[in-house]
Motif scaffolding. Structure first.
Motif, PDB file in Angstrom:
ATOM      1  N   VAL A 104      44.090  47.863  48.161  1.00  9.29           N
ATOM      2  CA  VAL A 104      43.314  48.909  48.107  1.00  9.29           C
ATOM      3  C   VAL A 104      42.160  47.037  47.952  1.00  9.29           C
ATOM      4  CG1 VAL A 104      43.527  49.538  46.085  1.00  9.29           C
ATOM      5  CG2 VAL A 104      41.250  50.685  46.702  1.00  9.29           C
ATOM      6  N   ASN A 105      41.019  47.636  48.186  1.00 10.70           N
ATOM      7  CA  ASN A 105      39.665  46.938  47.878  1.00 10.70           C
ATOM      8  C   ASN A 105      40.099  46.516  46.317  1.00 10.70           C
ATOM      9  OD1 ASN A 105      38.560  45.456  50.466  1.00 10.70           O
ATOM     10  ND2 ASN A 105      37.714  47.920  51.120  1.00 10.70           N
ATOM     11  N   GLY A 106      39.410  45.926  45.602  1.00 14.61           N
ATOM     12  CA  GLY A 106      39.339  45.827  44.514  1.00 14.61           C
ATOM     13  C   GLY A 106      38.814  44.473  42.674  1.00 14.61           C
ATOM     14  N   PHE A 107      38.514  45.140  42.189  1.00 14.69           N
ATOM     15  CA  PHE A 107      37.960  43.831  41.458  1.00 14.69           C
ATOM     16  C   PHE A 107      38.941  42.567  41.126  1.00 14.69           C
ATOM     17  CE2 PHE A 107      35.093  46.678  40.213  1.00 14.69           C
ATOM     18  CZ  PHE A 107      33.794  45.843  39.575  1.00 14.69           C
ATOM     19  N   MET A 108      38.811  41.152  41.381  1.00 22.08           N
ATOM     20  CA  MET A 108      39.578  40.160  40.922  1.00 22.08           C
ATOM     21  C   MET A 108      38.547  39.337  40.712  1.00 22.08           C
ATOM     22  SD  MET A 108      42.519  40.766  43.753  1.00 22.08           S
ATOM     23  CE  MET A 108      43.308  39.576  42.857  1.00 22.08           C
ATOM     24  N   CYS A 109      38.967  38.099  40.183  1.00 23.90           N
ATOM     25  CA  CYS A 109      38.687  37.369  39.405  1.00 23.90           C
ATOM     26  C   CYS A 109      38.870  35.413  40.226  1.00 23.90           C
ATOM     27  CB  CYS A 109      38.962  37.429  38.315  1.00 23.90           C
ATOM     28  SG  CYS A 109      38.424  36.311  36.721  1.00 23.90           S
ATOM     29  N   GLU A 110      38.381  34.741  40.274  1.00 22.19           N
ATOM     30  CA  GLU A 110      38.424  33.358  40.101  1.00 22.19           C
ATOM     31  C   GLU A 110      38.724  33.269  39.301  1.00 22.19           C
ATOM     32  OE1 GLU A 110      35.340  31.118  42.680  1.00 22.19           O
ATOM     33  OE2 GLU A 110      33.923  33.372  41.421  1.00 22.19           O
ATOM     34  N   HIS A 111      40.221  31.506  39.814  1.00 26.16           N
ATOM     35  CA  HIS A 111      41.470  32.031  39.042  1.00 26.16           C
ATOM     36  C   HIS A 111      40.480  30.563  37.498  1.00 26.16           C
ATOM     37  CE1 HIS A 111      44.103  28.362  37.568  1.00 26.16           C
ATOM     38  NE2 HIS A 111      44.859  29.475  37.412  1.00 26.16           N
ATOM     39  N   TYR A 112      39.720  29.452  38.026  1.00 26.83           N
ATOM     40  CA  TYR A 112      38.982  28.901  36.809  1.00 26.83           C
ATOM     41  C   TYR A 112      38.438  29.880  35.428  1.00 26.83           C
ATOM     42  CZ  TYR A 112      34.053  30.923  36.979  1.00 26.83           C
ATOM     43  OH  TYR A 112      32.677  31.322  37.647  1.00 26.83           O
ATOM     44  N   ALA A 113      37.686  30.885  35.723  1.00 30.34           N
ATOM     45  CA  ALA A 113      37.697  31.160  34.699  1.00 30.34           C
ATOM     46  C   ALA A 113      38.912  31.971  33.909  1.00 30.34           C
ATOM     47  CB  ALA A 113      37.119  32.705  34.876  1.00 30.34           C
ATOM     48  N   THR A 114      39.930  31.969  34.240  1.00 31.89           N
ATOM     49  CA  THR A 114      40.594  32.505  33.356  1.00 31.89           C
ATOM     50  C   THR A 114      41.418  31.170  32.880  1.00 31.89           C
ATOM     51  OG1 THR A 114      42.830  32.093  35.340  1.00 31.89           O
ATOM     52  CG2 THR A 114      41.719  33.925  35.032  1.00 31.89           C
ATOM     53  N   LEU A 115      41.504  30.209  32.744  1.00 28.32           N
ATOM     54  CA  LEU A 115      41.905  28.500  32.333  1.00 28.32           C
ATOM     55  C   LEU A 115      41.998  28.465  30.762  1.00 28.32           C
ATOM     56  CD1 LEU A 115      41.049  25.644  35.101  1.00 28.32           C
ATOM     57  CD2 LEU A 115      42.878  26.958  34.345  1.00 28.32           C
ATOM     58  N   ASN A 116      39.949  29.380  30.253  1.00 26.78           N
ATOM     59  CA  ASN A 116      39.935  29.586  28.342  1.00 26.78           C
ATOM     60  C   ASN A 116      40.355  30.722  28.103  1.00 26.78           C
ATOM     61  OD1 ASN A 116      39.574  26.043  28.101  1.00 26.78           O
ATOM     62  ND2 ASN A 116      37.816  26.648  29.223  1.00 26.78           N
ATOM     63  N   ALA A 117      41.085  31.907  29.130  1.00 29.02           N
ATOM     64  CA  ALA A 117      40.711  33.281  28.540  1.00 29.02           C
ATOM     65  C   ALA A 117      42.456  33.246  27.851  1.00 29.02           C
ATOM     66  CB  ALA A 117      39.984  34.164  29.544  1.00 29.02           C
ATOM     67  N   VAL A 118      42.400  34.723  27.396  1.00 27.87           N
ATOM     68  CA  VAL A 118      43.495  34.837  26.830  1.00 27.87           C
ATOM     69  C   VAL A 118      44.172  35.721  27.823  1.00 27.87           C
ATOM     70  CG1 VAL A 118      44.479  35.900  25.048  1.00 27.87           C
ATOM     71  CG2 VAL A 118      42.416  35.207  24.581  1.00 27.87           C
ATOM     72  N   ASP A 119      45.283  36.022  27.755  1.00 26.47           N
ATOM     73  CA  ASP A 119      46.424  36.086  28.604  1.00 26.47           C
ATOM     74  C   ASP A 119      46.915  37.820  28.238  1.00 26.47           C
ATOM     75  OD1 ASP A 119      48.512  37.658  30.411  1.00 26.47           O
ATOM     76  OD2 ASP A 119      49.281  35.130  31.211  1.00 26.47           O
ATOM     77  N   ILE A 120      46.635  38.793  28.783  1.00 28.56           N
ATOM     78  CA  ILE A 120      46.784  40.112  28.381  1.00 28.56           C
ATOM     79  C   ILE A 120      47.732  40.800  29.196  1.00 28.56           C
ATOM     80  CG2 ILE A 120      44.962  40.379  26.981  1.00 28.56           C
ATOM     81  CD1 ILE A 120      43.431  41.854  29.202  1.00 28.56           C
ATOM     82  N   SER A 121      48.098  40.279  30.003  1.00 29.54           N
ATOM     83  CA  SER A 121      48.807  40.624  30.596  1.00 29.54           C
ATOM     84  C   SER A 121      50.020  41.338  30.263  1.00 29.54           C
ATOM     85  CB  SER A 121      49.860  39.979  32.037  1.00 29.54           C
ATOM     86  OG  SER A 121      48.605  38.990  32.739  1.00 29.54           O
TER      87      SER A 121
END
Length: 134
Positions: A104-121
């Motif tokens: 299904v089409n859905g929201f994704m994020c460019e990888h660079y924005a996760t480099l200083n983000a908190v992993d909440i997986s």
């Protein structure tokens, strides 16, 4: 007169979910809720910096992924471009694989924005994260 409206399914995993701050962007364009489900266990979810309201970023990974809770909505195809064009970078749209193998089409994020983000997986989804920080 027959109704010839065509629809596209859209997966949302953050602020556009039912009852959350940006859900009105879907409903105002004729979006209707279809179901709650999860991604295949091949994604990571991050709490992104710099967004008001707060938003997550979902990326597909090769190793160490998790199943992430999301909602699938149905949107009239003629409104899809309007919806997608309002999404700010580093967010965008791609093809997500759901737990049952559908895509299904859905929201994704460019990888660079996760480099200083908190992993909440490990929390399994945005709503679980919001409960943790409340």
């Amino acid at each position: 007169m027959t109704n010839n409206v065509k629809f596209i399914q859209v997966a949302v995993c953050g602020a556009h979910m039912t009852g959350l701050p940006l859900n009105g962007q879907l409903t105002s364009l004729g979006g209707t809720f279809l179901e709650e489900t999860t991604t295949a266990p091949a994604y990571k979810l991050y709490q992104l910096n710099g967004f008001t309201p707060a938003r997550p970023g979902l990326i597909r990974v090769v190793d160490g992924g998790a199943a992430i809770a999301l909602e699938v909505w149905q949107l009239p195809i003629e409104n899809y471009g309007t919806f997608v064009s309002g999404v700010p970078a580093p967010l965008g749209f791609g093809t997500l694989t759901l737990a049952d193998g559908r895509t299904v089409n859905g929201f994704m994020c460019e990888h660079y924005a996760t480099l200083n983000a908190v992993d909440i997986s490990h929390l399994g989804g945005w709503r679980h994260y919001l409960k943790e920080v409340a």
